[in-house]
Design a protein around this motif. Structure first.
Motif, PDB file in Angstrom:
ATOM      1  N   MET A   1      90.635  31.845  97.753  1.00  0.00           N
ATOM      2  CA  MET A   1      90.783  32.685  98.954  1.00  0.00           C
ATOM      3  C   MET A   1      91.094  31.807 100.165  1.00  0.00           C
ATOM      4  N   LYS A   2      92.188  32.101 100.870  1.00  0.00           N
ATOM      5  CA  LYS A   2      92.566  31.299 102.039  1.00  0.00           C
ATOM      6  C   LYS A   2      92.405  32.150 103.295  1.00  0.00           C
ATOM      7  N   LYS A   3      91.286  31.935 103.963  1.00  0.00           N
ATOM      8  CA  LYS A   3      90.997  32.705 105.169  1.00  0.00           C
ATOM      9  C   LYS A   3      90.335  31.797 106.196  1.00  0.00           C
ATOM     10  N   PHE A   4      90.423  32.200 107.452  1.00  0.00           N
ATOM     11  CA  PHE A   4      89.721  31.481 108.510  1.00  0.00           C
ATOM     12  C   PHE A   4      88.302  32.032 108.622  1.00  0.00           C
ATOM     13  N   ILE A   5      87.416  31.524 107.780  1.00  0.00           N
ATOM     14  CA  ILE A   5      86.029  31.962 107.880  1.00  0.00           C
ATOM     15  C   ILE A   5      85.101  30.786 107.593  1.00  0.00           C
ATOM     16  N   ASP A   6      83.891  30.889 108.120  1.00  0.00           N
ATOM     17  CA  ASP A   6      82.854  29.930 107.765  1.00  0.00           C
ATOM     18  C   ASP A   6      82.042  30.486 106.611  1.00  0.00           C
ATOM     19  N   ASP A   7      81.671  31.761 106.748  1.00  0.00           N
ATOM     20  CA  ASP A   7      80.778  32.406 105.785  1.00  0.00           C
ATOM     21  C   ASP A   7      81.079  33.906 105.887  1.00  0.00           C
ATOM     22  N   PRO A   8      81.359  34.548 104.757  1.00  0.00           N
ATOM     23  CA  PRO A   8      81.665  35.987 104.824  1.00  0.00           C
ATOM     24  C   PRO A   8      80.576  36.796 105.537  1.00  0.00           C
ATOM     25  N   ASN A   9      79.329  36.304 105.485  1.00  0.00           N
ATOM     26  CA  ASN A   9      78.237  37.066 106.100  1.00  0.00           C
ATOM     27  C   ASN A   9      78.220  37.001 107.619  1.00  0.00           C
ATOM     28  N   SER A  10      78.839  35.979 108.185  1.00  0.00           N
ATOM     29  CA  SER A  10      78.827  35.851 109.649  1.00  0.00           C
ATOM     30  C   SER A  10      80.145  36.298 110.274  1.00  0.00           C
ATOM     31  N   LEU A  11      81.149  36.604 109.433  1.00  0.00           N
ATOM     32  CA  LEU A  11      82.489  36.907 109.968  1.00  0.00           C
ATOM     33  C   LEU A  11      82.476  38.063 110.959  1.00  0.00           C
ATOM     34  N   LEU A  12      81.821  39.163 110.601  1.00  0.00           N
ATOM     35  CA  LEU A  12      81.874  40.343 111.471  1.00  0.00           C
ATOM     36  C   LEU A  12      81.217  40.067 112.823  1.00  0.00           C
ATOM     37  N   ASP A  13      80.065  39.431 112.819  1.00  0.00           N
ATOM     38  CA  ASP A  13      79.387  39.139 114.082  1.00  0.00           C
ATOM     39  C   ASP A  13      80.238  38.244 114.978  1.00  0.00           C
ATOM     40  N   THR A  14      80.758  37.181 114.402  1.00  0.00           N
ATOM     41  CA  THR A  14      81.577  36.250 115.201  1.00  0.00           C
ATOM     42  C   THR A  14      82.809  36.970 115.733  1.00  0.00           C
ATOM     43  N   SER A  15      83.410  37.775 114.879  1.00  0.00           N
ATOM     44  CA  SER A  15      84.629  38.486 115.271  1.00  0.00           C
ATOM     45  C   SER A  15      84.352  39.491 116.391  1.00  0.00           C
ATOM     46  N   LEU A  16      83.257  40.238 116.257  1.00  0.00           N
ATOM     47  CA  LEU A  16      82.929  41.229 117.298  1.00  0.00           C
ATOM     48  C   LEU A  16      82.644  40.533 118.633  1.00  0.00           C
ATOM     49  N   GLN A  17      81.994  39.378 118.566  1.00  0.00           N
ATOM     50  CA  GLN A  17      81.726  38.658 119.813  1.00  0.00           C
ATOM     51  C   GLN A  17      83.026  38.206 120.475  1.00  0.00           C
ATOM     52  N   GLY A  18      83.951  37.717 119.667  1.00  0.00           N
ATOM     53  CA  GLY A  18      85.253  37.318 120.220  1.00  0.00           C
ATOM     54  C   GLY A  18      86.009  38.514 120.768  1.00  0.00           C
ATOM     55  N   PHE A  19      85.985  39.603 120.010  1.00  0.00           N
ATOM     56  CA  PHE A  19      86.676  40.822 120.445  1.00  0.00           C
ATOM     57  C   PHE A  19      86.133  41.314 121.785  1.00  0.00           C
ATOM     58  N   ALA A  20      84.806  41.327 121.909  1.00  0.00           N
ATOM     59  CA  ALA A  20      84.192  41.810 123.154  1.00  0.00           C
ATOM     60  C   ALA A  20      84.507  40.869 124.322  1.00  0.00           C
ATOM     61  N   LYS A  21      84.526  39.574 124.070  1.00  0.00           N
ATOM     62  CA  LYS A  21      84.871  38.631 125.151  1.00  0.00           C
ATOM     63  C   LYS A  21      86.330  38.801 125.579  1.00  0.00           C
ATOM     64  N   ALA A  22      87.201  38.981 124.595  1.00  0.00           N
ATOM     65  CA  ALA A  22      88.633  39.080 124.910  1.00  0.00           C
ATOM     66  C   ALA A  22      88.967  40.378 125.640  1.00  0.00           C
ATOM     67  N   HIS A  23      88.090  41.371 125.546  1.00  0.00           N
ATOM     68  CA  HIS A  23      88.351  42.667 126.190  1.00  0.00           C
ATOM     69  C   HIS A  23      87.170  43.095 127.050  1.00  0.00           C
ATOM     70  N   ALA A  24      86.586  42.131 127.732  1.00  0.00           N
ATOM     71  CA  ALA A  24      85.371  42.384 128.518  1.00  0.00           C
ATOM     72  C   ALA A  24      85.631  43.342 129.681  1.00  0.00           C
ATOM     73  N   ASP A  25      86.890  43.516 130.067  1.00  0.00           N
ATOM     74  CA  ASP A  25      87.211  44.463 131.143  1.00  0.00           C
ATOM     75  C   ASP A  25      87.088  45.909 130.665  1.00  0.00           C
ATOM     76  N   ILE A  26      87.171  46.122 129.369  1.00  0.00           N
ATOM     77  CA  ILE A  26      87.231  47.475 128.809  1.00  0.00           C
ATOM     78  C   ILE A  26      85.938  47.894 128.129  1.00  0.00           C
ATOM     79  N   LEU A  27      85.278  46.967 127.430  1.00  0.00           N
ATOM     80  CA  LEU A  27      84.183  47.391 126.557  1.00  0.00           C
ATOM     81  C   LEU A  27      83.020  46.412 126.512  1.00  0.00           C
ATOM     82  N   GLU A  28      81.928  46.909 125.964  1.00  0.00           N
ATOM     83  CA  GLU A  28      80.743  46.090 125.752  1.00  0.00           C
ATOM     84  C   GLU A  28      80.350  46.160 124.289  1.00  0.00           C
TER      85      GLU A  28
END
Lengths: 328, 328
Positions: A1-28
């Motif tokens: 599997m070739k993906k940018f991940i550290d651990d499948p279990n932490s992917l969603l949390d890390t991703s949501l944090q990045g998503f929220a930072k990148a769109h902090a003007d719109i959402l929390e």
């Protein structure tokens, strides 16, 4: 599997944090339990909440913001969110005019949203989206909710923003769902991070016709064909299903599953436009791109919505989300 | 090769026709020679034209519209456009205040834009973008123009829209380019339709560090690593290159090469944000998604632009294109 991940279990949390930072003007972001919600809320407005397994981004989190969703509840990859997420989200965004769930028709999603609705004692709490025509309506699990969900969420979102009440929002959502049909084709499987290998196998000369957005088998595995032939078949099934007639107005959505380049999706749009135009349809609006994805699956779907004037006006209304933005 | 095409030779034409139909409110298409151009033009405004090989969509055609490009000249897939395209585009959009070419640093693109500039007798006709730090500045072909091009086109586009003259637009573009550094990693090759097989081979445990946006070999082929380790390396090289210091303001752009899902790109954004935040940088703006793609390549790049107040104001200014839209 070739993906940018550290651990499948932490992917969603890390991703949501990045998503929220990148769109902090719109959402929390709320991390425990997981949901993202609109920063600028409005009292007296019907609150719209959707959700589902992750891996379909930008659906649904990318549609949170002015003129669309008030909150989205992401489950783990391809896994339903749980009732506690929906209940916490509802509490956060309820503006006093009621809460409406927009739910794709998958057993886990339906069950969990129902449970949340019951525990919150919400009346008429949901719109069910089941636009995928690859399965017959008589199928045991019913039709799946796929790329048409974006159309339902945009149109109902605009109505809620304009002050429509709960019953009107629900009725409109059901009307849009009825007027919408989708059908897709996969050229490759996707790979779920926690699984680590492709979900299904397709030979180099095969494609999966009527595939679901989690890589579920569709109508059949068939020989790979040229773009024109594929689009002609998809369009014919959709035209039959919606019984389209000359002079009707429509929105045509070409959705990529993730790994299909825009140069191909725009070509698919042209071929589909020709198919529907030849049948006398007036394609008034379009949406082309990767909106309801299946991780790294190559493939695409066509979605057609027959528009009335009300739906068209709500489609055109201003929206300000991470993934759809105009008029704001 | 598994792609939605009828014939590699007709793909670009069909795709451009679909693209123009799907965005008929914003742009028009000229088929012979190929260019797309802004529908609402403005006299007395510097006209901005970019272009390059196709297969990188939405770059550049997706950036044509109010507040960004006036025209884009697409070549065949990964093939430079020709001077006749640039000359015809310049004729179509010249509003009397001069024409500025924004050119990614590839030999063919540079030569053809130069030739067009000479034949049109345009003074100071171009801004060269060379933000890819994977190659040393002393490399024979120089550094390549990659995902930083989006940032240059947005900021110069806003300046031109606001009435900046030709010399100011050119100077601003060069300043943004100097303040910008990009570095990417590929997990898979892409497949060019006319070639029919992957451009290069990577083992299941390898990645290409410093890859170019056409699948050019980068710094080296290395062992696949976890996301945190990859991002730490990319960020370190970029921080060194730009000599970033505490309190500086920046825009962080995570660009996907096409087949990498948003759930991974947002996770990369979070990890990169932490890297730069730890170095005292103030990440004021972000852009996460597939903007400078390489067909179906899996991979991503980081782009950092050190912002001054003028650049920030132009970044925030309204834009209305197929791929970037806000404030309109």
């Amino acid at each position: 599997m070739k993906k940018f991940i550290d651990d499948p279990n932490s992917l969603l949390d890390t991703s949501l944090q990045g998503f929220a930072k990148a769109h902090a003007d719109i959402l929390e972001l709320n991390l425990e339990p997981h949901f993202v919600y609109r920063k600028q809320r409005k009292s007296g407005k019907v609150a719209l909440i959707s959700g589902g397994g992750s891996g379909h981004e930008p659906l649904h989190s990318g549609f949170v913001g002015f003129g669309m969703l008030d909150a989205a509840c992401p489950g783990q990859v391809f896994t339903s969110p749980t009732p506690d997420q929906m209940m916490a989200a509802a509490e956060a965004v309820d503006g006093g005019a009621g809460v409406l769930f927009i739910v794709k028709n998958y057993a886990g999603d339906v069950m969990n949203f129902e449970m949340a609705g019951e525990m919150l004692a919400l009346p008429n709490a949901s719109v069910l989206v089941n636009d995928d025509i690859s399965l017959p309506k008589s199928h045991s699990i019913g039709r799946r909710g796929v790329a048409g969900t974006t159309i339902v969420e945009k149109i109902v979102g605009a109505a809620a923003e304009a002050g429509a009440d709960l019953a009107s929002c629900k009725a409109l959502g059901e009307r849009v769902n009825q007027a919408t049909a989708s059908l897709g084709v996969a050229l490759t499987s996707c790979t779920v991070p926690a699984l680590g290998h492709p979900t299904f196998a397709l030979a180099e000369d095969e494609m999966e016709y009527g595939v679901g957005i989690h890589g579920e088998r569709g109508r059949e595995t068939v020989k790979l064909a040229g773009a024109s032939e594929i689009v002609a078949q998809l369009a014919e099934h959709i035209a039959d299903e919606l019984q389209i007639g000359t002079g009707q107005h429509a929105l045509l959505h070409v959705n990529g599953f993730g790994a299909t380049p825009l140069i191909e999706l725009h070509s698919i749009y042209e071929l589909a436009w020709q198919q529907f135009n030849r049948r006398g349809l007036n394609i008034q609006r379009s949406l082309v791109g990767n909106f309801t994805t299946s991780l790294d699956m190559a493939g695409c779907s066509l979605t057609l919505t027959l528009l009335d004037d009300e739906m068209l006006a709500y489609w055109d209304a201003p929206v300000n989300t991470a993934a759809l933005r105009w008029g704001c």
